[in-house]
Structures are given as structure tokens and as C-alpha cells.
Design an enzyme around this catalytic site. Structure first.
Site, PDB file in Angstrom:
ATOM      1  N   GLY A 141       0.753  -1.056   0.033  1.00 23.62           N
ATOM      2  CA  GLY A 141      -0.125  -0.001  -0.039  1.00 23.62           C
ATOM      3  C   GLY A 141       0.578   1.213   0.112  1.00 23.62           C
ATOM      4  N   SER A 187       1.577   8.084   2.289  1.00 22.80           N
ATOM      5  CA  SER A 187       0.752   6.826   2.476  1.00 22.80           C
ATOM      6  C   SER A 187       0.788   6.513   3.767  1.00 22.80           C
ATOM      7  CB  SER A 187       1.199   5.858   1.359  1.00 22.80           C
ATOM      8  OG  SER A 187       0.996   6.050   0.077  1.00 22.80           O
ATOM      9  N   ILE A 188      -0.212   6.037   4.457  1.00 26.82           N
ATOM     10  CA  ILE A 188      -0.071   5.356   5.891  1.00 26.82           C
ATOM     11  C   ILE A 188       0.703   4.209   5.776  1.00 26.82           C
ATOM     12  CG2 ILE A 188      -1.537   4.113   7.685  1.00 26.82           C
ATOM     13  CD1 ILE A 188      -3.952   6.034   6.726  1.00 26.82           C
ATOM     14  N   ILE A 208      -4.493  -1.069   1.691  1.00 25.25           N
ATOM     15  CA  ILE A 208      -5.086  -1.059   0.311  1.00 25.25           C
ATOM     16  C   ILE A 208      -6.579  -0.780   0.147  1.00 25.25           C
ATOM     17  CG2 ILE A 208      -5.567  -2.712  -1.694  1.00 25.25           C
ATOM     18  CD1 ILE A 208      -2.964  -3.998  -0.800  1.00 25.25           C
ATOM     19  N   TYR A 260     -18.744   8.527   2.307  1.00 27.05           N
ATOM     20  CA  TYR A 260     -18.123   7.530   2.490  1.00 27.05           C
ATOM     21  C   TYR A 260     -18.320   6.441   1.710  1.00 27.05           C
ATOM     22  CZ  TYR A 260     -13.575   7.012   4.320  1.00 27.05           C
ATOM     23  OH  TYR A 260     -11.964   6.960   4.621  1.00 27.05           O
ATOM     24  N   LYS A 278     -15.249  -1.194   4.087  1.00 26.48           N
ATOM     25  CA  LYS A 278     -14.422  -1.283   5.503  1.00 26.48           C
ATOM     26  C   LYS A 278     -15.315  -2.163   6.467  1.00 26.48           C
ATOM     27  CE  LYS A 278     -11.017   1.289   4.466  1.00 26.48           C
ATOM     28  NZ  LYS A 278      -9.840   0.539   4.128  1.00 26.48           N
ATOM     29  N   LEU A 301      -3.307  10.111  -1.062  1.00 28.86           N
ATOM     30  CA  LEU A 301      -4.029  10.017  -2.273  1.00 28.86           C
ATOM     31  C   LEU A 301      -5.497   9.514  -2.173  1.00 28.86           C
ATOM     32  CD1 LEU A 301      -2.716  10.552  -4.987  1.00 28.86           C
ATOM     33  CD2 LEU A 301      -2.002   8.013  -5.112  1.00 28.86           C
TER      34      LEU A 301
HETATM   35  P1  NAD Z   1      -2.937   5.669  -0.437  1.00 30.95           P
HETATM   36  O1  NAD Z   1      -3.445   6.170  -1.491  1.00 30.95           O
HETATM   37  O2  NAD Z   1      -1.520   6.273  -0.037  1.00 30.95           O
HETATM   38  O3  NAD Z   1      -2.858   4.178  -0.351  1.00 30.95           O
HETATM   39  C1  NAD Z   1      -3.913   3.240  -1.004  1.00 30.95           C
HETATM   40  C2  NAD Z   1      -3.016   2.134  -1.472  1.00 30.95           C
HETATM   41  O4  NAD Z   1      -3.802   1.140  -1.984  1.00 30.95           O
HETATM   42  C3  NAD Z   1      -2.064   2.587  -2.792  1.00 30.95           C
HETATM   43  O5  NAD Z   1      -0.886   2.420  -2.516  1.00 30.95           O
HETATM   44  C4  NAD Z   1      -2.719   1.884  -4.014  1.00 30.95           C
HETATM   45  O6  NAD Z   1      -1.556   1.448  -4.710  1.00 30.95           O
HETATM   46  C5  NAD Z   1      -3.234   0.449  -3.229  1.00 30.95           C
HETATM   47  N1  NAD Z   1      -4.202  -0.183  -4.139  1.00 30.95           N
HETATM   48  C6  NAD Z   1      -5.189   0.143  -4.717  1.00 30.95           C
HETATM   49  N2  NAD Z   1      -5.931  -0.605  -5.528  1.00 30.95           N
HETATM   50  C7  NAD Z   1      -4.763  -1.838  -5.247  1.00 30.95           C
HETATM   51  C8  NAD Z   1      -4.798  -2.897  -6.071  1.00 30.95           C
HETATM   52  N3  NAD Z   1      -5.605  -3.384  -6.932  1.00 30.95           N
HETATM   53  N4  NAD Z   1      -3.728  -3.704  -5.502  1.00 30.95           N
HETATM   54  C9  NAD Z   1      -2.712  -3.606  -4.844  1.00 30.95           C
HETATM   55  N5  NAD Z   1      -2.945  -2.175  -4.206  1.00 30.95           N
HETATM   56  C10 NAD Z   1      -3.931  -1.003  -4.434  1.00 30.95           C
HETATM   57  O7  NAD Z   1      -3.885   6.230   0.783  1.00 30.95           O
HETATM   58  P2  NAD Z   1      -4.129   5.503   2.235  1.00 30.95           P
HETATM   59  O8  NAD Z   1      -4.999   6.687   2.915  1.00 30.95           O
HETATM   60  O9  NAD Z   1      -2.488   5.616   3.036  1.00 30.95           O
HETATM   61  O10 NAD Z   1      -4.583   4.345   2.369  1.00 30.95           O
HETATM   62  C11 NAD Z   1      -4.157   3.199   3.127  1.00 30.95           C
HETATM   63  C12 NAD Z   1      -5.342   2.442   3.723  1.00 30.95           C
HETATM   64  O11 NAD Z   1      -5.541   3.442   4.743  1.00 30.95           O
HETATM   65  C13 NAD Z   1      -6.451   2.307   2.932  1.00 30.95           C
HETATM   66  O12 NAD Z   1      -6.995   0.901   3.235  1.00 30.95           O
HETATM   67  C14 NAD Z   1      -7.491   3.471   3.500  1.00 30.95           C
HETATM   68  O13 NAD Z   1      -8.984   3.096   3.328  1.00 30.95           O
HETATM   69  C15 NAD Z   1      -7.121   3.443   4.912  1.00 30.95           C
HETATM   70  N6  NAD Z   1      -7.621   4.531   5.781  1.00 30.95           N
HETATM   71  C16 NAD Z   1      -7.182   5.812   5.133  1.00 30.95           C
HETATM   72  C17 NAD Z   1      -7.623   6.817   5.823  1.00 30.95           C
HETATM   73  C18 NAD Z   1      -7.263   8.431   5.519  1.00 30.95           C
HETATM   74  O14 NAD Z   1      -7.930   9.248   5.923  1.00 30.95           O
HETATM   75  N7  NAD Z   1      -6.262   8.462   4.557  1.00 30.95           N
HETATM   76  C19 NAD Z   1      -8.213   6.394   7.163  1.00 30.95           C
HETATM   77  C20 NAD Z   1      -8.570   5.535   7.497  1.00 30.95           C
HETATM   78  C21 NAD Z   1      -8.364   4.280   6.996  1.00 30.95           C
END
Ligand code: NAD
Length: 264
Positions: free
Chosen positions: A16, A22-23, A97, A162, A169, A203
Site C-alpha cells: 500500500g 501513504s499510511i 489497500i 464515504y 470497510k 492520495l
Molecule cells: P494511499 O493512496 O496512499 O494508499 C492506498 C493504496 O492502495 C495505494 O498504495 C494503492 O496502490 C493501493 N491499491 C489500490 N488498489 C490496489 C490493488 N488493486 N492492488 C494493490 N494495491 C492497491 O492512501 P492511504 O490513505 O494511505 O490508504 C491506506 C489504507 O488506509 C486504505 O485501506 C485506506 O482506506 C485506509 N485509511 C485511510 C484513511 C485516511 O484518512 N487516509 C483513514 C482510515 C483508513
């Protein structure tokens, strides 16, 4: 377990990372600082060069990294063959992801408009992937292991816009519990937990309509009057992956400034 380096000697897979926001990148830095050796993925040609550069600059030139698209069983198989070439044991896996296609109702508009194919794709990539990756990594977790996935509070209560990601989720969190029950019964138990993060500017987050307004709400209403940082998410993920959390599984841990406890 060393308190300074709680993941010393452990090997982790980080999925991810898309960029430095990215987280997964924040958690990878924490796992690395805690002593872990890491293996990364990038998703497809579009992200390849940027993610490889970022990972090698941050974690060292010899850090293993390979393509993984979780929508394809073949890609999952290829990725784990790559992993097996670099290590004979994995101790932890990060699932960070999520994806929902742009279509009516998916991340704004009317929930009732969500088309069937958008639903299927989002649930498959954002939730089924946890099952597929857990199944693939389990044989490599020969000493037991820890799987951590990222989720969000919209699975529990309605957060406007959402929509489809909220349903994804909810499926992810329930899958986490059933996986925890299933994989916890192995001779060498595998633990599965979720971190429910408050909003973070990434992103993926930019895809949710009105996302920036969420910071204002967290700033006003959460007990700590803010959301969370990448460093805090990294520290929580380090705890979950460490032997300090050896009896913690099937949990959703909120790292959100305490927002989850507030009713109004
Ligand atoms: P990010 O865009 O940096 O990361 C999302 C990742 O998902 C990307 O690296 C992307 O390549 C990957 N991804 C998407 N489709 C894919 C596929 N088919 N195969 C492999 N990888 C795939 O954003 P983020 O916010 O760091 O997201 C990471 C996680 O954290 C996600 O599950 C997101 O829902 C969760 N999250 C985010 C937040 C927030 O506010 N940003 C809050 C809670 C949870």
C-alpha cells in the site's frame, strides 16, 4: 523482546505504499526503526518508478520490492513467489489497500445509485484482498505472525460521502474477526487486527468528496481535538506486530483523537 527495537529479527511485508504521504509508508518507517526487515509491493506500472525510488532511498538499495495487484490471483501468486525468494519466514503483513471506482454513488451522491460492478470491484480490492493475502502469507508465517489492516469509522456510523468505501470497510473489519478466529487456531497462531485511523491527507483520501472538511470536524469534536499522525499510526502498528500484543487479535483499534467515543 527489546523495548527499543521491538521488531528486531522480524520480517514484514508492507503493501500500500503509493508515496511519502501513504499510511503504509509511515508504518513502514516505524517498523523499520523498530528493527524489522521489510519487503514491499508497488501497484502496477503507474506507481512503479516512484515507489521503488522512495522505498530504496528510505530503506536501502537492497530492499526487495515487486509488483502486486490484489485484483489478480496470478499477481498475488507471483508476489509471494518473489517473497519466498527473499525470505523463508514472514512475521507480519500490513494491508493498507483500498479502492472504489468513480461511478454514481460510490464516493459522493446517492448511496442508492451504486452500480453492481462498482460494488463488486470495491469489495474485492478493499476487503477480499485481506483474505487472499492472509491465505497466501500463512504458510510463510512458520513461527506465527501478525496481520494488520487499515480501516475507517464510516464502517460503523454514517459518514456522508464515504458510501461504498464504508461498506468495504465493514466487510474488511468482519473479515478481520473471522480470519482472527480461523488463523488463531493454528499451532503457530496468526493474529489479525485492524487499525481504524482518523482522517489523514493521502492520495486515496482525496477521492472522498468533502474530505478536507472532516479535519475541521475532528478538530472541533474529538476529545484530543485532532485526528492522528503517520507517526502515531506507525507506533500503534509496531505495537500490534510486536510480541507485546501476543494476546491481541480480532480487534479494531481506534487511532483517531478519540473521535469514535463521541455521540454528538
Ligand atoms: P494511499 O493512496 O496512499 O494508499 C492506498 C493504496 O492502495 C495505494 O498504495 C494503492 O496502490 C493501493 N491499491 C489500490 N488498489 C490496489 C490493488 N488493486 N492492488 C494493490 N494495491 C492497491 O492512501 P492511504 O490513505 O494511505 O490508504 C491506506 C489504507 O488506509 C486504505 O485501506 C485506506 O482506506 C485506509 N485509511 C485511510 C484513511 C485516511 O484518512 N487516509 C483513514 C482510515 C483508513
Amino acid at each position: 523482546m527489546s523495548l527499543e527495537k521491538p521488531l528486531e529479527g522480524k520480517v514484514g511485508i508492507v503493501t500500500g505504499v503509493a508515496n511519502h504521504r501513504s499510511i503504509a509508508f509511515g508504518i513502514a518507517k516505524a517498523w523499520h526503526a523498530a528493527g524489522a526487515k521489510l519487503i514491499f509491493n508497488y501497484q502496477g506500472e503507474r506507481l512503479k518508478d516512484g515507489v521503488i525510488k522512495l522505498v530504496k532511498e528510505t530503506f536501502g538499495e537492497d530492499t526487495p520490492i515487486c509488483n502486486l495487484d490484489v485484483s489478480s490471483d496470478e499477481s498475488i501468486e507471483d508476489f509471494f513467489s518473489f517473497v519466498a525468494q527473499h525470505t523463508d519466514r514472514v512475521d507480519m503483513l500490513l494491508h493498507a489497500i483500498a479502492f472504489a471506482p468513480k461511478a454514481p454513488g460510490t464516493l459522493d451522491g446517492h448511496f442508492s445509485d451504486i452500480p453492481r460492478d462498482a460494488w463488486n470491484l470495491s469489495l474485492q480490492i478493499s476487503a477480499y484482498s485481506l483474505i487472499a493475502l492472509s491465505r497466501a502469507v500463512a504458510p510463510l508465517m512458520t513461527e506465527g505472525g501478525s496481520i494488520t489492516a487499515l480501516t475507517y469509522y464510516a464502517s460503523q456510523k454514517v459518514v456522508p460521502n464515504y458510501n461504498l468505501m464504508a461498506v468495504s470497510k465493514a466487510a474488511l473489519e468482519t473479515s478481520c474477526k473471522y480470519l482472527a478466529f480461523d488463523l488463531g487456531r493454528r499451532e503457530k497462531p496468526i493474529r489479525v487486527n485492524c487499525i481504524s485511523a482518523g482522517p489523514v491527507q493521502t492520495l486515496a483520501a482525496r477521492g472522498v468528496s468533502g474530505f478536507t472538511g472532516m479535519f475541521k470536524v475532528y478538530g472541533e469534536r474529538s476529545p484530543l481535538q485532532r485526528s492522528c499522525t503517520l507517526e502515531e499510526l506507525g507506533a500503534t502498528a509496531t505495537y500490534l506486530a510486536s510480541d507485546g500484543a501476543a494476546s491481541v487479535t480480532g480487534q479494531v483499534l481506534y487511532v483517531d483523537g478519540g473521535y469514535e467515543i463521541v455521540g454528538m
